[in-house]
Design a protein around this motif. Sequence first.
Motif, PDB file in Angstrom:
ATOM      1  N   ASN A 275      -8.797  -0.909   0.449  1.00  0.00           N
ATOM      2  CA  ASN A 275      -8.015  -0.861   1.693  1.00  0.00           C
ATOM      3  C   ASN A 275      -6.700  -1.621   1.622  1.00  0.00           C
ATOM      4  O   ASN A 275      -5.697  -1.199   2.200  1.00  0.00           O
ATOM      5  N   LYS A 279      -3.066   0.064   2.094  1.00  0.00           N
ATOM      6  CA  LYS A 279      -2.101  -0.452   3.079  1.00  0.00           C
ATOM      7  C   LYS A 279      -0.742  -0.678   2.415  1.00  0.00           C
ATOM      8  O   LYS A 279       0.308  -0.309   2.964  1.00  0.00           O
ATOM      9  N   THR A 286      -8.193   4.268   5.661  1.00  0.00           N
ATOM     10  CA  THR A 286      -9.021   3.346   4.868  1.00  0.00           C
ATOM     11  C   THR A 286      -9.946   4.155   3.958  1.00  0.00           C
ATOM     12  O   THR A 286     -10.129   5.362   4.172  1.00  0.00           O
ATOM     13  N   HIS A 287     -10.556   3.480   2.991  1.00  0.00           N
ATOM     14  CA  HIS A 287     -11.504   4.205   2.130  1.00  0.00           C
ATOM     15  C   HIS A 287     -12.717   4.654   2.944  1.00  0.00           C
ATOM     16  O   HIS A 287     -13.324   5.689   2.650  1.00  0.00           O
TER      17      HIS A 287
END
Length: 451
Positions: A275, A279, A286-287
């Motif tokens: 993550n 970012k 997100t994963h």
Amino acid sequence: MTKPRQYHITTFGCQMNKADSERMAGILEEMGYHFTEDPYAADLVLYNTCTIRDNAEQKVYSYLGRQAKRKQEKPDLTLIVAGCVAQQEGESLLRRVPELDLIMGPQHANRLQDLLEQVEGGSQVVATEPIHIVEDITKPRRDSTVTAWVNVIYGCNEHCTYCVVPGVRGTEQSRYPEAIRAEMEELGRQGFKEVTLLGQNIDAYGRDLPGTTAEGRNKYTLTDLLYYVHDVPGIERIRFATSHPRYFTERLIKACQELPKVCEHFHIPFQSGDNEVLKAMRRGYTHEKYRRIINTIRNYMPDASISADAIVAFPGETEEQFENTLKLVDEIGFDQLNTAAYSPRPGTPAATWDNQLSEEVKGDRLQRLNHLVAQKAAERSQRYAGRIEEVLVEDQNPKNPSQVMGRTRGNRLTFFEGDINELKGKIVAVKITEARAFSLTGEAIEALVTA
């Protein structure tokens, strides 16, 4: 009688570039040029370039150097650089290779004839200014007679910190559904069997077009487009690429399950399994969200084929963060994964950061990821063993002329014994006898669709 002028196009990079090259070849043929495989026999040489990776860019300069030398002996040679390197470098390319006649960004592909007329008038032309892309009215010179690319959206509004695409391909511009359908209908009439709808970020399709539905959502979406073009006569299979996890919807997955012509294959890049790295890449998900998308696909279509893209050794990526990528790959089990070590690109934020990783780290991580990718793909491939798969025959196997090759609905390359003259363009039921990591071998049972 004068010999017709010959042209040669070398294409680097993505499917969008291949589609652009086909359109430019179509324009050249309308202008009376004939295609030649040999770049050193051509009177016009066009390099359609890619700037995603440094090595592709360096290869272009090497090819250009040889052609520039040739131009000194053959002044009437027309030398063109198109695509993303052209857009990125612009006039500075002329300082590096003054022999160039035309430098043109991807947005100008459909203007090739106008630009060449300026060159013939004695100008050295640089066309990299942002423009509204002219509609696809040219008849492309398709590389295949079975499968075809159809652009649905150009450009990209995402600004991932590692990526040059928004800078070189411009902002998003969707084609109207009627124009896309008309192109597909023409392909159906010409005998094409499969169409891949293309966009740099295809899930963003339609959001720049005016109009909303009664429910208040965009009137034009990729999901609506699939329903709209699904019944085009003659087209047996529809694919689409490339998807972005930020915009991928359950509604789209449902449509793919409902529409029989849409293949059960999804190409959804994840880029990193960590993550913090996501970012820093400015990917906008997100994963965990990525995993939810894959789970939803597999809930609707347990057998769907999933492919993706991943980048290792992004600036600042720690060993632990890299291991999160390995973990995601291990747990999801991709059918195919395009991998790359991070390559700093001019004009992108990440290229200026001071936490770049060494070439040794890049090489080590890429090798470890590739080893896992091959292992997981081999495991995934075993589900095909002994099964009967529908294979659309595209060509002869270049390594074994007694075999033909084509793809399953899940996009697995498949080889089997057969006569290409009889089978090209047919969908054949094939019993799979051998399943390898990235391809299959089988025996034909019957042709399901006549050519």
